[in-house]
Design a protein around this motif. Structure first.
Motif, PDB file in Angstrom:
ATOM      1  N   VAL A  56      46.457  27.595  52.001  1.00  0.00           N
ATOM      2  CA  VAL A  56      45.723  26.351  52.256  1.00  0.00           C
ATOM      3  C   VAL A  56      44.667  26.133  51.177  1.00  0.00           C
ATOM      4  O   VAL A  56      44.500  25.019  50.667  1.00  0.00           O
ATOM      5  CB  VAL A  56      45.081  26.382  53.662  1.00  0.00           C
ATOM      6  CG1 VAL A  56      44.105  25.232  53.845  1.00  0.00           C
ATOM      7  CG2 VAL A  56      46.156  26.343  54.738  1.00  0.00           C
ATOM      8  N   ALA A  57      43.963  27.190  50.795  1.00  0.00           N
ATOM      9  CA  ALA A  57      42.946  27.078  49.753  1.00  0.00           C
ATOM     10  C   ALA A  57      43.571  26.670  48.424  1.00  0.00           C
ATOM     11  O   ALA A  57      43.022  25.822  47.702  1.00  0.00           O
ATOM     12  CB  ALA A  57      42.192  28.392  49.612  1.00  0.00           C
ATOM     13  N   GLU A  58      44.714  27.253  48.084  1.00  0.00           N
ATOM     14  CA  GLU A  58      45.394  26.893  46.837  1.00  0.00           C
ATOM     15  C   GLU A  58      45.892  25.451  46.870  1.00  0.00           C
ATOM     16  O   GLU A  58      45.811  24.735  45.869  1.00  0.00           O
ATOM     17  CB  GLU A  58      46.559  27.845  46.587  1.00  0.00           C
ATOM     18  CG  GLU A  58      46.142  29.246  46.212  1.00  0.00           C
ATOM     19  CD  GLU A  58      47.333  30.180  46.082  1.00  0.00           C
ATOM     20  OE1 GLU A  58      48.486  29.697  46.001  1.00  0.00           O
ATOM     21  OE2 GLU A  58      47.106  31.399  46.054  1.00  0.00           O
ATOM     22  N   THR A  59      46.403  25.029  48.021  1.00  0.00           N
ATOM     23  CA  THR A  59      46.878  23.654  48.160  1.00  0.00           C
ATOM     24  C   THR A  59      45.733  22.667  48.015  1.00  0.00           C
ATOM     25  O   THR A  59      45.864  21.649  47.328  1.00  0.00           O
ATOM     26  CB  THR A  59      47.566  23.463  49.527  1.00  0.00           C
ATOM     27  OG1 THR A  59      48.627  24.404  49.647  1.00  0.00           O
ATOM     28  CG2 THR A  59      48.119  22.066  49.671  1.00  0.00           C
ATOM     29  N   LEU A  60      44.595  22.950  48.646  1.00  0.00           N
ATOM     30  CA  LEU A  60      43.429  22.077  48.510  1.00  0.00           C
ATOM     31  C   LEU A  60      42.916  22.039  47.082  1.00  0.00           C
ATOM     32  O   LEU A  60      42.515  20.986  46.580  1.00  0.00           O
ATOM     33  CB  LEU A  60      42.316  22.527  49.459  1.00  0.00           C
ATOM     34  CG  LEU A  60      42.548  22.259  50.937  1.00  0.00           C
ATOM     35  CD1 LEU A  60      41.423  22.860  51.763  1.00  0.00           C
ATOM     36  CD2 LEU A  60      42.680  20.774  51.206  1.00  0.00           C
ATOM     37  N   LYS A  61      42.952  23.186  46.405  1.00  0.00           N
ATOM     38  CA  LYS A  61      42.499  23.237  45.016  1.00  0.00           C
ATOM     39  C   LYS A  61      43.412  22.399  44.116  1.00  0.00           C
ATOM     40  O   LYS A  61      42.931  21.632  43.277  1.00  0.00           O
ATOM     41  CB  LYS A  61      42.465  24.685  44.526  1.00  0.00           C
ATOM     42  CG  LYS A  61      41.938  24.831  43.127  1.00  0.00           C
ATOM     43  CD  LYS A  61      41.900  26.274  42.695  1.00  0.00           C
ATOM     44  CE  LYS A  61      41.423  26.402  41.264  1.00  0.00           C
ATOM     45  NZ  LYS A  61      41.454  27.781  40.796  1.00  0.00           N
ATOM     46  N   SER A  62      44.730  22.528  44.286  1.00  0.00           N
ATOM     47  CA  SER A  62      45.649  21.745  43.468  1.00  0.00           C
ATOM     48  C   SER A  62      45.549  20.257  43.808  1.00  0.00           C
ATOM     49  O   SER A  62      45.654  19.412  42.919  1.00  0.00           O
ATOM     50  CB  SER A  62      47.084  22.232  43.653  1.00  0.00           C
ATOM     51  OG  SER A  62      47.547  21.934  44.950  1.00  0.00           O
ATOM     52  N   PHE A  63      45.313  19.932  45.102  1.00  0.00           N
ATOM     53  CA  PHE A  63      45.124  18.536  45.488  1.00  0.00           C
ATOM     54  C   PHE A  63      43.886  17.963  44.811  1.00  0.00           C
ATOM     55  O   PHE A  63      43.892  16.842  44.303  1.00  0.00           O
ATOM     56  CB  PHE A  63      45.001  18.416  47.012  1.00  0.00           C
ATOM     57  CG  PHE A  63      44.712  17.022  47.491  1.00  0.00           C
ATOM     58  CD1 PHE A  63      45.716  16.074  47.531  1.00  0.00           C
ATOM     59  CD2 PHE A  63      43.438  16.661  47.886  1.00  0.00           C
ATOM     60  CE1 PHE A  63      45.460  14.781  47.969  1.00  0.00           C
ATOM     61  CE2 PHE A  63      43.172  15.371  48.314  1.00  0.00           C
ATOM     62  CZ  PHE A  63      44.182  14.440  48.361  1.00  0.00           C
ATOM     63  N   ARG A  64      42.814  18.733  44.805  1.00  0.00           N
ATOM     64  CA  ARG A  64      41.568  18.281  44.183  1.00  0.00           C
ATOM     65  C   ARG A  64      41.776  18.071  42.682  1.00  0.00           C
ATOM     66  O   ARG A  64      41.285  17.104  42.108  1.00  0.00           O
ATOM     67  CB  ARG A  64      40.456  19.286  44.439  1.00  0.00           C
ATOM     68  CG  ARG A  64      39.100  18.803  43.942  1.00  0.00           C
ATOM     69  CD  ARG A  64      37.993  19.784  44.218  1.00  0.00           C
ATOM     70  NE  ARG A  64      38.168  20.950  43.365  1.00  0.00           N
ATOM     71  CZ  ARG A  64      38.047  22.196  43.764  1.00  0.00           C
ATOM     72  NH1 ARG A  64      37.753  22.466  45.005  1.00  0.00           N
ATOM     73  NH2 ARG A  64      38.215  23.198  42.929  1.00  0.00           N
ATOM     74  N   GLU A  65      42.503  18.977  42.049  1.00  0.00           N
ATOM     75  CA  GLU A  65      42.702  18.871  40.598  1.00  0.00           C
ATOM     76  C   GLU A  65      43.610  17.711  40.230  1.00  0.00           C
ATOM     77  O   GLU A  65      43.404  17.065  39.206  1.00  0.00           O
ATOM     78  CB  GLU A  65      43.274  20.179  40.063  1.00  0.00           C
ATOM     79  CG  GLU A  65      42.287  21.330  40.096  1.00  0.00           C
ATOM     80  CD  GLU A  65      42.923  22.665  39.732  1.00  0.00           C
ATOM     81  OE1 GLU A  65      44.163  22.712  39.567  1.00  0.00           O
ATOM     82  OE2 GLU A  65      42.189  23.649  39.631  1.00  0.00           O
ATOM     83  N   ARG A  84      44.893  14.874  42.463  1.00  0.00           N
ATOM     84  CA  ARG A  84      44.616  13.557  43.038  1.00  0.00           C
ATOM     85  C   ARG A  84      43.165  13.130  42.894  1.00  0.00           C
ATOM     86  O   ARG A  84      42.888  11.983  42.558  1.00  0.00           O
ATOM     87  CB  ARG A  84      45.003  13.526  44.521  1.00  0.00           C
ATOM     88  CG  ARG A  84      46.463  13.407  44.727  1.00  0.00           C
ATOM     89  CD  ARG A  84      46.882  12.044  44.326  1.00  0.00           C
ATOM     90  NE  ARG A  84      48.323  11.946  44.341  1.00  0.00           N
ATOM     91  CZ  ARG A  84      48.983  11.000  43.718  1.00  0.00           C
ATOM     92  NH1 ARG A  84      48.345  10.101  43.037  1.00  0.00           N
ATOM     93  NH2 ARG A  84      50.283  10.955  43.772  1.00  0.00           N
TER      94      ARG A  84
END
Length: 164
Positions: A7-16, A18
């Motif tokens: 979940v943390a990795e997904t949120l990080k990639s989403f932030r980077e 989108r």
């Protein structure tokens, strides 16, 4: 623990990906760049450019309308919570058959009860009308903004670099 890392990795990639496309509110709401398009060709070119340029901001608008729609439709919120919570509870507590009196309660029977109760509750909550409302409201807001917002100076440079 592993799920939390994912979940943390997904949120990080989403932030980077989108959220890096977000434009500042002063740029998004620049009242000096608002004008009526002269004709349909100009309106189409503005919509084409602005939907790419403000894609992050438009994504936030769609997400905000989705949250608003869920919060204003408590029946839908309850139905989704019931179904998601039921799946999670069955997967966590119900993998082994349980003897209750003379009956054996299996995971399959728990899923059957979940669907028999959850699907009519979800149907009563009218999720399709909520989805159509989100799509319609988003399209209206995004197309109206994209149509009346003049492209910035950087759009001229983008056209030159595309033709080279």
């Amino acid at each position: 623990m592993e799920a939390a890392l994912r979940v943390a990795e997904t949120l990080k990639s989403f932030r980077e990906t989108r959220l890096s496309a977000l434009r500042s509110p002063t740029e998004f709401f620049d009242f000096h760049r608002i004008s009526r398009p002269a004709d349909m060709n100009q309106a189409t070119s503005r919509v084409s450019y602005n939907t790419r340029y403000f894609s992050g901001n438009y994504g936030v608008i769609v997400a905000a309308l989705g949250v608003y729609a869920l919060l204003t439709n408590p029946t839908l919120l309850i139905a989704i919570a019931f179904l998601v919570g039921g799946f999670a509870a069955i997967n966590k507590f119900g993998p082994d058959p349980l003897q209750v009196g003379e009956h054996v309660v299996t995971q399959k029977s728990l899923y059957t009860v979940l669907f028999v109760v959850g699907i009519p509750l979800l149907w009563f909550a009218s999720p399709l009308s909520t989805i159509f409302w989100i799509v319609g409201a988003s399209a209206l807001l995004i197309l109206a903004h994209a149509c009346v917002m003049e492209p910035g100076i950087e759009s001229e440079y983008a056209q030159v670099s595309d033709s080279v």
